[in-house]
Motif scaffolding. Sequence first.
Motif, PDB file in Angstrom:
ATOM      1  N   LEU A   1      -5.226  -6.681   1.966  1.00  0.00           N
ATOM      2  CA  LEU A   1      -6.165  -5.576   2.205  1.00  0.00           C
ATOM      3  C   LEU A   1      -7.244  -5.469   1.142  1.00  0.00           C
ATOM      4  O   LEU A   1      -8.350  -5.040   1.405  1.00  0.00           O
ATOM      5  CB  LEU A   1      -5.411  -4.243   2.246  1.00  0.00           C
TER       6      LEU A   1
ATOM      7  N   ARG B   1      -4.143  -6.439  16.610  1.00  0.00           N
ATOM      8  CA  ARG B   1      -3.655  -5.055  16.641  1.00  0.00           C
ATOM      9  C   ARG B   1      -3.117  -4.699  18.025  1.00  0.00           C
ATOM     10  O   ARG B   1      -2.277  -3.821  18.165  1.00  0.00           O
ATOM     11  CB  ARG B   1      -4.794  -4.094  16.264  1.00  0.00           C
TER      12      ARG B   1
ATOM     13  N   CYS C   1       0.818  -1.206   0.000  1.00  0.00           N
ATOM     14  CA  CYS C   1       0.000   0.000   0.000  1.00  0.00           C
ATOM     15  C   CYS C   1       0.846   1.247   0.000  1.00  0.00           C
ATOM     16  O   CYS C   1       1.968   1.234   0.440  1.00  0.00           O
ATOM     17  CB  CYS C   1      -0.971  -0.053   1.135  1.00  0.00           C
TER      18      CYS C   1
ATOM     19  N   ALA D   1      -0.695  -8.169   5.594  1.00  0.00           N
ATOM     20  CA  ALA D   1      -2.077  -8.660   5.496  1.00  0.00           C
ATOM     21  C   ALA D   1      -2.683  -8.283   4.143  1.00  0.00           C
ATOM     22  O   ALA D   1      -2.325  -7.277   3.550  1.00  0.00           O
ATOM     23  CB  ALA D   1      -2.920  -8.054   6.611  1.00  0.00           C
TER      24      ALA D   1
ATOM     25  N   ARG E   1      -7.547   2.835   4.359  1.00  0.00           N
ATOM     26  CA  ARG E   1      -7.935   1.599   5.057  1.00  0.00           C
ATOM     27  C   ARG E   1      -7.149   1.461   6.353  1.00  0.00           C
ATOM     28  O   ARG E   1      -6.016   1.908   6.454  1.00  0.00           O
ATOM     29  CB  ARG E   1      -7.609   0.382   4.173  1.00  0.00           C
TER      30      ARG E   1
ATOM     31  N   CYS F   1      -5.466  -1.461   8.567  1.00  0.00           N
ATOM     32  CA  CYS F   1      -5.164  -2.887   8.515  1.00  0.00           C
ATOM     33  C   CYS F   1      -5.755  -3.550   9.752  1.00  0.00           C
ATOM     34  O   CYS F   1      -5.506  -3.117  10.870  1.00  0.00           O
ATOM     35  CB  CYS F   1      -3.650  -3.096   8.466  1.00  0.00           C
TER      36      CYS F   1
ATOM     37  N   HIS G   1      -1.385  -5.427  -0.292  1.00  0.00           N
ATOM     38  CA  HIS G   1      -1.010  -5.950   1.028  1.00  0.00           C
ATOM     39  C   HIS G   1      -0.619  -4.803   1.944  1.00  0.00           C
ATOM     40  O   HIS G   1      -0.088  -3.793   1.489  1.00  0.00           O
ATOM     41  CB  HIS G   1       0.177  -6.907   0.890  1.00  0.00           C
ATOM     42  N   CYS G   2      -0.854  -5.022   3.239  1.00  0.00           N
ATOM     43  CA  CYS G   2      -0.413  -4.046   4.236  1.00  0.00           C
ATOM     44  C   CYS G   2       1.102  -3.979   4.178  1.00  0.00           C
ATOM     45  O   CYS G   2       1.779  -4.998   4.152  1.00  0.00           O
ATOM     46  CB  CYS G   2      -0.871  -4.479   5.619  1.00  0.00           C
TER      47      CYS G   2
ATOM     48  N   HIS H   1     -14.882  -2.103   6.966  1.00  0.00           N
ATOM     49  CA  HIS H   1     -13.565  -1.504   6.764  1.00  0.00           C
ATOM     50  C   HIS H   1     -13.593  -0.055   6.278  1.00  0.00           C
ATOM     51  O   HIS H   1     -12.586   0.452   5.785  1.00  0.00           O
ATOM     52  CB  HIS H   1     -12.703  -2.360   5.807  1.00  0.00           C
TER      53      HIS H   1
ATOM     54  N   ASP I   1      -5.040  -6.337  10.974  1.00  0.00           N
ATOM     55  CA  ASP I   1      -4.088  -7.183  11.697  1.00  0.00           C
ATOM     56  C   ASP I   1      -3.061  -6.384  12.482  1.00  0.00           C
ATOM     57  O   ASP I   1      -2.534  -6.873  13.475  1.00  0.00           O
ATOM     58  CB  ASP I   1      -3.366  -8.123  10.712  1.00  0.00           C
TER      59      ASP I   1
END
Length: 445
Positions: free
Chosen positions: A50, A412, A5, A48, A21, A23, A42-43, A236, A25
């Motif tokens: 996304l 998190r 991202c 993760a 967004r 994340c 992906h994050c 989200h 996770d």
Amino acid sequence: MTLHCDDAAPAGEEISGAILRECQDCGLFQRVAALAEGDVAHCRRCGANLRKAHLNSLNRATWCYIGAFLLLLLAMQLPFLDLRSVGRTYQATIFTGPAQLEGHNMWEISVVVLITLVAVPCVQLMLILSVLLGLRMARPPAFLPRLFSWVAGLRPWSMVEVFLLGAFVAYTRLQAIATVEVGPALYALAGVMLCMVAADVELDHQDVWEAFEAKGMKAQVPPQPQHGYIGCDCCHLVVQARERSRCPRCRSRLLRRKPYSLNRCWAMAGAAVCLYLPANIYPILTLIRFGQGQPSTIIGGVIELAQAQMWPLALLVLMASIVVPLFKLVALFTMLVMTGDGSVTRLRDRTRLYRFVDSIGRWSMIDVFMLTILVALVRLGFVATVLPGIGAIAFAAVVVLTMFAAESFDPRLMWDAASEAGYDLETEGVEAHRAPGPRAQAGVA
Ligand SMILES: [Zn+2]
Ligand SMILES: [Zn+2]
């Protein structure tokens, strides 16, 4: 193509605009670039998934879900295994096992099997089909976002694919007793599984939420910058709003973290540990042949399969029934203790471990499904009978409790704890941002 991202948008056709967004996770707010067909975002801190982009995903997924639903209805009507012995044929549908278990005073297992094999897949498919077909209307009903908000929570409890593997183990064990034939319901269930997997690959839930927005179904709430950014756990959406207010898109409560996450996880995992011993000490079934039989525990079942030279199956049951629950419990306790201590070690790896633990838990149900099928079919009186054992209830409870434990854990919190301990999250993962305000975290200029 895989994107991290905040990467620049790729050349080619863009099918979704850049969005902010959080994340789920690691809690990092970040901008997800506009994606082209087939891209996955992906994050950039924890990796993760996304967002994925598929053209016409709603359309293709609808057909897959219609196919799955029709096949599931068929599977409920037809026999899935026939057993022939001493001139008689015994047929079992997917309801025979739960009915037999109920007759043996094991209604707890009947309930778990009926919920995971029939009720959840049916409800999940009905909800998702109502939403996808409703979205084709010019003015979709206002309750559709609410229906769709329940779908993601149901997914882990729909266990058609696990049942199929359990049926395979049962089929192999039954062949030692009598002639077994696969019935049409088993093929139908295999079809349900393939359709659901295809639909899951195809459909990004984000596309559905955006389709609601495009139909004007998102409440217009002015941003409240004094409260900072908060990401909706369900759809989200990232909004500037007060915690515990309603999400303008899916109407769920907005929460920064799962409430009482660590306490709930400790309680569930602790209860699972207490039941792990009885689940392994007490027999899960007794096979009586010609008036003789010994109760067999989970490990006893593995040894029997190994003695019959069925090594791959023995390994499968060993992994699913003994190693996976134990691994889950050890992993959950490790994550709980390290989070409580504010540990900064291996944050990325622990987040990956959480994703793994969350995804494998359901596969431990193989033995429960196998038992259900054996009890349903092996009713040959003096020749052979299978009786369920008390260990099966404890075992099913361990599986369900560890699934709840993993679900209640908020990964998190691992990142929060490290941050509170003064750890510089910059050094973890790829160029992660660390800043006091969500606006700075998000990398929004
Ligand atoms: Zn992340
Ligand atoms: Zn929402």
